[in-house]
Design a protein around this motif. Structure first.
Motif, short mmCIF file in Angstrom:
data_model
loop_
_atom_site.label_atom_id
_atom_site.label_comp_id
_atom_site.label_asym_id
_atom_site.label_seq_id
_atom_site.Cartn_x
_atom_site.Cartn_y
_atom_site.Cartn_z
N UNK A 262 0.85 -1.19 0.00
CA UNK A 262 0.00 0.00 0.00
C UNK A 262 0.89 1.25 0.00
N UNK A 263 0.67 2.14 -0.97
CA UNK A 263 1.45 3.37 -1.09
C UNK A 263 0.52 4.58 -0.97
N UNK A 264 0.85 5.54 -0.11
CA UNK A 264 -0.02 6.73 0.02
C UNK A 264 -0.17 7.48 -1.31
N UNK A 265 -1.37 8.03 -1.55
CA UNK A 265 -1.63 8.79 -2.77
C UNK A 265 -0.89 10.12 -2.78
N UNK A 266 -0.66 10.66 -1.58
CA UNK A 266 -0.02 11.98 -1.49
C UNK A 266 1.15 11.91 -0.52
N UNK A 267 2.26 12.56 -0.91
CA UNK A 267 3.43 12.58 -0.04
C UNK A 267 4.17 13.90 -0.16
N UNK A 268 5.28 14.00 0.55
CA UNK A 268 6.12 15.19 0.50
C UNK A 268 7.36 14.89 -0.33
N UNK A 269 7.63 15.72 -1.34
CA UNK A 269 8.88 15.62 -2.08
C UNK A 269 9.90 16.60 -1.50
N UNK A 270 11.18 16.21 -1.49
CA UNK A 270 12.20 17.09 -0.88
C UNK A 270 13.31 17.45 -1.88
N UNK A 271 12.98 17.48 -3.17
CA UNK A 271 13.92 17.92 -4.19
C UNK A 271 14.34 19.37 -3.91
N UNK A 272 15.65 19.63 -3.93
CA UNK A 272 16.19 20.98 -3.69
C UNK A 272 15.88 21.54 -2.31
N UNK A 273 15.54 20.68 -1.36
CA UNK A 273 15.39 21.13 0.03
C UNK A 273 16.75 20.92 0.70
N UNK A 274 17.25 21.98 1.31
CA UNK A 274 18.62 21.95 1.84
C UNK A 274 18.80 20.94 2.95
N UNK A 275 19.94 20.23 2.90
CA UNK A 275 20.32 19.31 3.96
C UNK A 275 20.44 20.09 5.26
N UNK A 276 20.14 19.42 6.38
CA UNK A 276 20.23 20.09 7.67
C UNK A 276 18.87 20.56 8.14
N UNK A 277 18.85 21.72 8.77
CA UNK A 277 17.64 22.21 9.44
C UNK A 277 16.43 22.32 8.49
N UNK A 278 16.67 22.78 7.25
CA UNK A 278 15.53 22.99 6.34
C UNK A 278 14.80 21.68 6.04
N UNK A 279 15.55 20.65 5.70
CA UNK A 279 14.88 19.39 5.36
C UNK A 279 14.31 18.72 6.62
N UNK A 280 15.03 18.81 7.72
CA UNK A 280 14.53 18.20 8.97
C UNK A 280 13.19 18.83 9.37
N UNK A 281 13.13 20.16 9.35
CA UNK A 281 11.89 20.83 9.78
C UNK A 281 10.76 20.59 8.78
N UNK A 282 11.08 20.51 7.47
CA UNK A 282 10.04 20.25 6.45
C UNK A 282 9.42 18.87 6.64
N UNK A 283 10.28 17.87 6.81
CA UNK A 283 9.79 16.49 6.97
C UNK A 283 9.00 16.36 8.28
N UNK A 284 9.49 16.97 9.34
CA UNK A 284 8.76 16.91 10.62
C UNK A 284 7.39 17.60 10.51
N UNK A 285 7.36 18.75 9.80
CA UNK A 285 6.08 19.46 9.63
C UNK A 285 5.09 18.60 8.85
#
Length: 278
Positions: free
Chosen positions: A15-38
């Motif tokens: 089973x694969x979710x229909x909607x997800x978060x893409x992280x292309x060009x999201x900066x390593x470190x705080x930016x990607x961590x906070x985006x994924x957590x949000x």
């Protein structure tokens, strides 16, 4: 599909979710961590990264700190062009796994076919091994056209479960979508909002106003009603929530047709036949 937790069943039963978060060009470190957590806090279960994005470690850290059990999440990563080939694929996968701090990934994709290298069949053999060994729950490809898929399937034991491609109202890839449906391959959209290039489109604006939604929400809803998995990228918590708020309205068949009519076969990314970047 009634909610952000709604899933499509891949041809191997995963089973694969229909909607997800893409992280292309999201900066390593705080930016990607906070985006994924949000995203996880907003109820997202699916996160899509890639080796070439350079942010697998941040994604892994966010997953570890989210407090959500691993088995409730669906994590995708991708093999970069320079690592294609049997042994190099296996090594690259282990490196991704280590960075993500995971025991397995849910979906592993060949990022581009790179026809000039002509290694995607050899690479796929390694993917089949990883799948059989239980290191990945599903295997697939990204940016494969019909002729690449036909070539791959002819020499494979296992058919790709997913094909992630550039897909938006200006590039609706009708023939490829039909081919994937016929072969039980789930189509998935990258750049669903055409990197923001569609947000001021008049047709989309009119439909959005009618539903009290944003043009982005209308595009994402169009994806879902076309049975295309989609992974919009955002780093802003309010936008991440807004992108997921697409399960409380429906586009009419007339509205769907109007959006279908926006197709111009127009790409914002490279043509897969020409993409050979290492």
């Amino acid at each position: 599909m009634k909610s952000l937790q709604s899933t499509t069943r891949l041809h191997n039963g995963v089973e694969m979710p229909w909607l997800g978060l893409g992280v292309f060009k999201v900066e390593e470190g705080e930016e990607v961590i906070s985006s994924v957590k949000a995203a996880i806090e907003a109820g997202y279960k699916s996160i899509d990264t890639a080796a070439i994005y350079g942010n697998e470690e941040g994604v892994g850290k966010a997953i570890a700190e989210s407090g959500v059990p691993r088995e409730e999440l669906f994590i995708t990563t991708k093999l970069w062009n320079s690592e294609q080939g049997y042994e190099s694929t296996l090594a690259a996968f282990e490196e991704s796994l280590k960075k993500l701090q995971l025991d397995y990934v849910d979906l592993y994709l060949i990022h581009w076919p790179v026809p000039k290298k002509d290694k995607y069949k050899e690479t796929w053999k390694a993917f089949e091994k990883l799948y059989k060994d239980g290191k990945v729950r599903a295997i697939g490809v990204s940016n494969f056209k019909e002729h690449h898929l036909e070539d791959l399937i002819a020499d494979s034991e296992i058919k790709p479960m997913v094909n992630q491609v550039e897909y938006h109202p200006r590039l609706s890839q009708g023939s490829l979508h039909d081919y994937c449906k016929k072969h039980g391959i789930q189509l998935e959209a990258w750049s669903p909002l055409m990197q923001g290039g569609l947000l001021d489109d008049q047709v989309l604006k009119e439909i959005a106003d009618k539903h009290g939604k944003s043009t982005a929400q209308v595009i994402l809803r169009w994806d879902l009603q076309n049975e295309v998995v989609t992974i919009p990228k955002s780093t802003k918590p309010h936008r991440i929530k807004e992108n997921a708020d697409v399960f409380d309205f429906e586009l009419s068949s007339e509205e769907m047709e109007k959006i279908n009519g926006l197709n111009q076969d127009k790409r914002v990314g490279p043509d897969p036949d020409d993409m050979d970047r290492e």
